[in-house]
Scaffold this motif. Structure first.
Motif, short mmCIF file in Angstrom:
data_model
loop_
_atom_site.label_atom_id
_atom_site.label_comp_id
_atom_site.label_asym_id
_atom_site.label_seq_id
_atom_site.Cartn_x
_atom_site.Cartn_y
_atom_site.Cartn_z
N LEU A 154 30.89 -23.79 1.82
CA LEU A 154 30.21 -23.21 0.66
C LEU A 154 30.48 -21.71 0.54
CD1 LEU A 154 26.82 -25.09 1.15
CD2 LEU A 154 28.59 -25.63 -0.52
N ALA A 155 31.39 -21.21 1.40
CA ALA A 155 31.80 -19.79 1.38
C ALA A 155 30.60 -18.84 1.50
CB ALA A 155 32.62 -19.48 0.13
N ARG A 156 29.70 -19.14 2.44
CA ARG A 156 28.56 -18.26 2.67
C ARG A 156 28.61 -17.70 4.09
NH1 ARG A 156 24.30 -21.78 -0.90
NH2 ARG A 156 26.08 -22.15 -2.22
N PRO A 157 28.21 -16.46 4.27
CA PRO A 157 28.18 -15.92 5.64
C PRO A 157 27.13 -16.66 6.47
CG PRO A 157 27.08 -14.41 4.13
CD PRO A 157 27.70 -15.49 3.28
N ILE A 158 27.40 -16.83 7.75
CA ILE A 158 26.42 -17.49 8.63
C ILE A 158 26.28 -16.72 9.93
CG2 ILE A 158 28.18 -19.15 9.46
CD1 ILE A 158 25.74 -21.15 9.77
N VAL A 159 25.04 -16.48 10.31
CA VAL A 159 24.73 -15.89 11.62
C VAL A 159 24.12 -17.01 12.45
CG1 VAL A 159 23.50 -14.08 12.88
CG2 VAL A 159 24.26 -13.67 10.52
N THR A 160 24.57 -17.16 13.70
CA THR A 160 24.09 -18.28 14.51
C THR A 160 23.17 -17.79 15.63
OG1 THR A 160 25.91 -18.23 16.09
CG2 THR A 160 26.26 -19.51 14.09
N GLY A 161 22.35 -18.73 16.11
CA GLY A 161 21.54 -18.48 17.30
C GLY A 161 20.52 -17.37 17.14
N ILE A 162 19.84 -17.31 15.98
CA ILE A 162 18.94 -16.18 15.77
C ILE A 162 17.51 -16.52 16.20
CG2 ILE A 162 20.36 -15.40 13.83
CD1 ILE A 162 17.77 -16.11 12.11
N LYS A 163 16.80 -15.49 16.63
CA LYS A 163 15.43 -15.69 17.13
C LYS A 163 14.46 -14.73 16.45
CE LYS A 163 13.88 -17.25 21.60
NZ LYS A 163 14.07 -17.25 23.03
#
Lengths: 328, 256
Positions: B140-149
């Motif tokens: 979907l061409a969106r930025p993604i940040v992983t593993g956030i708390k």
């Protein structure tokens, strides 16, 4: 070529990278392919002598002025460019947060499957046959992985890191990726340094854990006292964090912290597999539980079948009696 | 703010894992089900965002008809709308799952407008592929940040904190629309209220038929690993064991 992505933070190489390199070297030897290591770091190509000891025959040093901080899409871009131009047969990373996400991002960009947390691989054609972990290691999955290159991450702490029988002196190839705007969006823009005010659960030599059997937030007072006497840390099960008795940072298990102390004293913990995968790295386990049938009792080296609120204070008293000048 | 949260129905395995005779799945006849722990927190986070900024939260899952239970749990907590991509319960690989989810997001957005945030769990409790959220975001061409708390959304920007191994945090800032994968501990999920439960029981479930396009890796079979078998020494049944316990601690060299 077998390509291995190095996980590091500002030049400090993540321990699991050595495991990934050992795993990758095993595959490289079987396929008689050279082993390359990719280091994304404008600060330098990392410890060349150590890469050599692990049998790396080529270091790909990725550098770019915008790579001063970790940016997973930029790392994936570099990996993708190298894969498209050099055609390695496999690209491998440690199964760390960074290793997993960069390889998954590369897989998405290349339209290739990716297998996370692999422990074993058989390089058959048309699909590699591999074993990977599920449920944090409580279950193994045998799977087939196709695609060129094969994308795999190596399950942390499951493969022993071993230097190669013969060290190499790898040449360094510098690569500057052609970063696009979208690849700079996700980037570390700031940091908060760790507070160093107490023994961390990860490094503690003694962990005193509490489960639902502790009964309340106040019930943890005695566990804290015991942990403090032993210079250790307090941990807990998921049931406890769900009750709000302890913060999530104390949680041991699949979705919490993995511990590896000399001894884990598990108080009032039944021992569901999601908890056990977090504490199975303990050298010894002592379970204190009223239920002799609890799984934690069966998995322990020693057990006391009694109420922790009677046993733990008695243990504290006995330590104080023998060591009147101890920390407590 | 429009938030979509993706969840997966997984068994709650208890104290040991038993497999079906064909070794392709866990024996679940005697087990309860839930969503993966990270996703439970993602659902809570979606509800909090809507409470704070207004808008609506949608929960999306791909799974068997019974996954309706997990959607109703999310509705009971406070999600506004639930979508089920119904399968026959067979194993969907991560690429196939991500493709189906991305298509569903596109269909939902074509109907009701774009989502500002897509939330996922960092990894599922059972298969743990660490990639579905990333693949959907990429499609979907969106930025993604992983593993956030930790998460704060303000003026169209999401500020997310990700824990570093050994302590400390990395901070990311991404413009909306964006995607995030969440770790357990970002919040403490609420217990659904009685009113929430009643409302959830009657709420409609929007069903869609996903298209299965396999991508891999392909499950061959599951194996329960050999457990380290320890002979447990029972030290005793009351506080009189204290000297024995302290002897052990002394032998291990962990006393002050």
């Amino acid at each position: 070529m077998i390509l291995t992505l190095v996980d590091h933070d500002r030049g400090q190489v993540a321990r699991n990278t050595w495991e990934a390199l050992t795993f990758a070297r095993g595959l490289a030897e079987r396929l008689q392919a050279p082993l390359a290591a990719m280091v994304v770091d404008p600060g330098g190509p990392g410890p060349l002598d150590v890469w050599g000891r692990y049998g790396v025959s080529q270091v790909i040093h990725v550098t770019h002025p915008e790579l001063d901080e970790y940016a997973p899409d930029a790392w994936a871009r570099a990996l993708e460019e190298w894969i498209r131009t050099q055609g390695p047969v496999a690209a491998i990373a440690p199964g760390t947060p960074r290793g997993n996400e960069v390889l998954a991002r590369a897989g998405a960009r290349l339209g290739l499957p990716m297998a996370a947390n692999v422990v074993q691989v058989e390089p058959a054609e048309p699909a590699y046959r591999l074993t990977r972990v599920r449920w944090g290691g409580s279950l193994l999955e045998e799977a087939e992985l196709a695609g060129e290159p094969r994308l795999m991450t190596v399950a942390p702490n499951m493969v022993e890191a071993r230097p190669a029988s013969q060290a190499t002196e790898p040449p360094v190839h510098v690569h500057t990726p052609d970063l696009q705007e979208a690849e700079r969006t996700v980037k570390v823009v700031d940091r908060v340094e760790a507070a160093r005010d107490r023994v961390s659960l990860v490094d503690a030599r003694v962990v005193v854990g509490g489960g639902r059997g502790v009964g309340s937030a106040e019930g943890f007072r005695v566990l804290e006292e015991l942990a403090e006497l032993l210079g250790g840390a307090v941990g807990c099960s998921r049931a406890v964090t769900n009750e709000g008795w302890r913060p999530h940072s104390d949680q041991i298990g699949q979705t919490g912290t993995r511990i590896a102390p000399e001894i884990y004293i598990a108080c009032g913990i039944s021992g569901a597999i999601q908890h056990y995968v977090g504490c199975k790295g303990a050298k010894r386990i002592l379970a204190i539980n009223t239920d002799p049938e609890a799984a934690m009792v069966a998995k322990a080296d020693w057990a006391v079948i009694a109420d922790l609120h009677q046993v733990v204070p008695a243990v504290i008293q006995e330590i104080r009696r023998r060591h009147p000048n101890g920390q407590g | 703010m429009r938030v979509l949260v993706c969840v997966k129905r997984v068994p709650a395995p208890g104290e040991r894992i038993v497999l079906t005779p064909d070794q392709r799945a866990m024996e679940t006849r005697f087990l309860g089900f839930a969503v993966s722990p990270h996703e439970e927190c993602a659902v809570e986070e979606a509800i909090r965002l809507v409470e704070q900024h207004g808008g609506s939260a949608t929960v999306l899952t791909l799974g068997p008809p019974e996954a309706e239970e997990q959607l109703r749990d999310a509705l009971a907590m406070g999600v506004d709308r639930a979508v089920l991509l119904e399968t026959d319960g067979s194993d969907w690989d991560p690429m196939a799952t991500a493709r189906a989810l991305a298509q569903a997001v596109q269909a939902l957005e074509a109907q009701d407008g774009p989502f500002d945030l897509l939330l996922f769990g960092n990894e599922s409790a059972d298969s743990g592929g660490y990639q579905v959220g990333i693949r959907v975001a990429h499609a979907l061409a969106r930025p993604i940040v992983t593993g956030i708390k930790d998460l704060a959304v303000e003026a169209g920007v999401a500020t997310a904190k990700r824990p570093l191994h050994g302590g400390g945090w990395e901070i990311y800032r991404v413009p909306l629309p964006a995607a995030l994968t969440v770790l357990e501990g970002i919040n403490l999920p609420r217990y659904p209220s009685l009113r929430g439960r009643l409302r959830a029981r009657k709420a409609p479930i929007h069903r869609m038929a996903p298209k299965f396009e396999p991508g891999g890796p392909t499950l061959v079979r599951l194996v329960v690993p050999e457990e380290r078998r320890t002979e447990t020494e029972i030290l005793g049944h009351g506080p009189e064991v204290a000297p024995k316990v302290v002897d052990i601690l002394e032998q291990l060299g962990v006393l002050p």
